[in-house]
Design an enzyme around this catalytic site. Sequence first.
Site, PDB file in Angstrom:
ATOM      1  N   HIS B 532       1.019  -1.206   0.025  1.00  0.00           N
ATOM      2  CA  HIS B 532      -0.144  -0.037  -0.014  1.00  0.00           C
ATOM      3  C   HIS B 532       0.861   1.348  -0.023  1.00  0.00           C
ATOM      4  CE1 HIS B 532      -2.726  -2.967   2.464  1.00  0.00           C
ATOM      5  NE2 HIS B 532      -2.658  -3.320   1.148  1.00  0.00           N
ATOM      6  N   ILE B 533       1.683   1.368  -0.925  1.00  0.00           N
ATOM      7  CA  ILE B 533       2.316   2.651  -1.258  1.00  0.00           C
ATOM      8  C   ILE B 533       1.379   3.682  -1.757  1.00  0.00           C
ATOM      9  CG2 ILE B 533       4.218   3.824  -2.306  1.00  0.00           C
ATOM     10  CD1 ILE B 533       5.788   1.438  -1.966  1.00  0.00           C
TER      11      ILE B 533
END
Lengths: 317, 602
Positions: B532-533
């Site tokens: 989850h960048i």
Amino acid sequence: MSGQPTDRADRAREGLTRRHFLGWSAAAIGVAASGAAIGGCSDEPRFQNGIVPSGVDLTDPYPKVPGPPDDVPVPGRLLWFTTDEGEAMDALLAVILPGSADDPGAREAGVLTYIDYKLATVPGGVAVRHYSLGPFAKKVDPGTPVPEPTKDAVFVPKDQLKRYGPQGKLDAHGQYRNGLKSLDTFSRSTGGAPFAALDAGTQERVVGALADDTATGFDDPGAQTFFNLVRGDIVEGFLADPIYGGNRGMTGWKLVGYPGAQRGYTPRYVEGFEPELSPQSLMDMPRFHPGQPEGPNVVLPVSGSRGGHEAAEHQGR
Amino acid sequence: MARQRKVDVVTIGGGWTASILAWKLGEAGLRTVSLEQGPERWANPTFEHNHDSLRFSVRKAMMVDISRETWTWRPDPTLPALPIREFGSFHPGMGLGGSAIHWSGQLWRFTPNHFKYRSRWEDHYGKDKIPENCTLQDFPVSYDEIEPYYDAFEYDIGTSGVAGNLRGEIQPHGNPFEGPRSRPYPLPPLVDTMWGAKFRDASASLGYHPFPQPSGILSEGYTDATGRARSGCLYCGFCTRFGCEVDAKGSPITTHVPLALATGKWTVRTGCYVLDIAVDRSGRATGVRYLDPNGDEQFQPADIVVCSAYTLTNVRSLLLSKSDAHPKGIGNDRGQVGRNATHQLDMVLAEGLFADKLRSYSANTSTMEIVCDFLEDNFDHSDLDFIGGSMIYSSPGEREPVTDAGSFPMVSKGSGHLPVVKSSSGSDAGKPPNWGQAWKDSLRGWDHYAAVMIQGDSLPYEHNTFDLDPVYEDKFGRPLLRFTFDWTDNERAHVKFMSERCAAIMRGMGPTKMSSADELQPYSVVNYQTTHINGGAIMGTDPGSSVTNSYGQVWDTPNVYVTGAALYPFNPGLNPTNTLAALAYRTAERMAGSDDPTELME
């Protein structure tokens, strides 16, 4: 190996070709068969709905990531290691994950066969896609100025390097070859003999020195890097599916209490009510196709009141 | 360079947001071509015999090909950036359906406060509460505006969970801290697990409000938006990093890809690698250049270009698309692309060994219990030296020994290194054994293990950025994307606070042995963190501090759109999928209703 389903032959018999599948797919979502035209990618005279290009093997879309071999590798025959290297590896495995006939460890589980087969069949011995272009990292002492990168090297303080993950230039072939050579030199200087010929106490001292990174004479790979490489491959060979040649008799899975490749578990099982299943390899797991009838070896979806039967029937049309 | 027939829309990537747009725009009569770098795959036959941890979890068969293109990382500008040579802290996928084929199904709505996050902290605690150099902004949309799209997506794919807030009424056994939802989940929650039950009892006895993870995995059979009945979950234990062989895990290929194909207006070209977005002299996009499966260069003209790939790919596509009109790349005329880069705190903070076997290999990564009592501003921050919060959760299921026995009994997820069983002699004294008889004996306890973990927010800072790497290149000689990122004092204080809560829950779970971490280690790309960048091309209301408007339309090139988590102004500590799908629904609806979606839409 007898009794092992050969994927390719099975598929041919099942007629699970791409064309067959797309026929189902189009019907299931109500697309007119002529609407989902398949065509070439480079020359497209008119708009074509669908997925192109054709000719892709849908059953193996990841050919660059090695899957199970066609036949389980045969124990006792080295394909990549030399005889001396094989003896050292065999002894090393028995110290890192020891065992006996009653309580098998890495040696008894055929881990050497797994590692040897991987090194012999996978380019460079590295089965994971990885980035191998330069420039490569060069260590500098912490506290000293860090020079600007050149086209041959990028300089990093020694104490920071481990945050960046593996940065070496050598593939697994190079690391095993060099590491085993350093192990031999270190073993001779420590105990006066090759590693495999040392007594048990000395072997443990040598492995301890690898794990602690205090063993001398290891340059590339370093002692601990080499230890981690071997240990990582032991975990793979001891706990991956036996279809890859290790984990013989599913000894690794029995040790940790893992049932391996099962089609599924019922909610009652997950909650702890039914007896725990015995380990099973992927090669013994019944194949599952949409529309396959339920039987003693085939668990269709059971988790909901409106669950799998309906879905399976729908897909099977 | 061959020129393809012009279409209305071309998307870079063939994943979830691309298939949502192709469906909605196709129904409105627009033709879309999606260029997908990976292969085509379907539940059957692709996933029908895939219970192979080595190939999919260890060798990461479904992930992007980093031998062709990877990313570089450095903690801060005083240190050099080096390439991620082996998969580490994040695992983006490739192929038809993208990462949403191998995802875990954890399905979150961001909360009403998340959509006005900066305002919330300033209004309640004053402007000084915002950490130094923190560039936190509100979303340009509110929870109420996005709720109908969350609802539509949840019903279109089929989701499982317990509503906590139904039209403002708090419901028992759900998450009382969630925003009001217009309907309950279409399906009841996934199976109750032994480890989840321990967590639920322990956290409830501490006065917290446990609830089961909301999930995009079907707990029962469900007829989704395609009209096809799909199976409930088999709890097989091969889920995250795998494709689902019975389509129980909601994904683009279960739902939105078939819907988009059914419009007769969508072409997906697989094995096509996009190079950049082309513009005309005025700076408007004219299409994309790409390499076809034979490696030949192609040009796909289109009225609209959508960056619909992974966060890092979208940001890099914009930065690589340099021209006289946009010398620093598309969207970057005001230097905003690459700012507000965030990752996510996701780590084990307490772990324990239990007398009983837990069957933790079964089920999936959505089978867990959670408390949100310490998420966002659900607890008083007046006397705390940080802002933000975490959801606290029990470890999930589907553990695979080949992936985690190597680090057992020391778990090394994120930055939490926690000895449970200690070695008593030799140079390893005080550390867990990692070889020899002691290590082997510890492995016998492998299925007696559970952990308490956090997923916490990551705020944007001036010094955390994406840009083009000056040294390293992809296989085609173009610069890699450089990620500059490290944790700050705010996150260190955050983790210290959460650690005490996690340890208390673990104590209540009744382990025979336990340990906890209390310090956030410096960021490293070695261990998996989350994929989850977020950020880098954020949505906002001001072209001077964002890259796109609330529809993902790039301010300086309005016929280029961005979808996905690159749009998020910060990382709220919750999985991004539900929100990026809801935003794509909203964008598609607005585009379809617009006279001219190539111009900025109000």
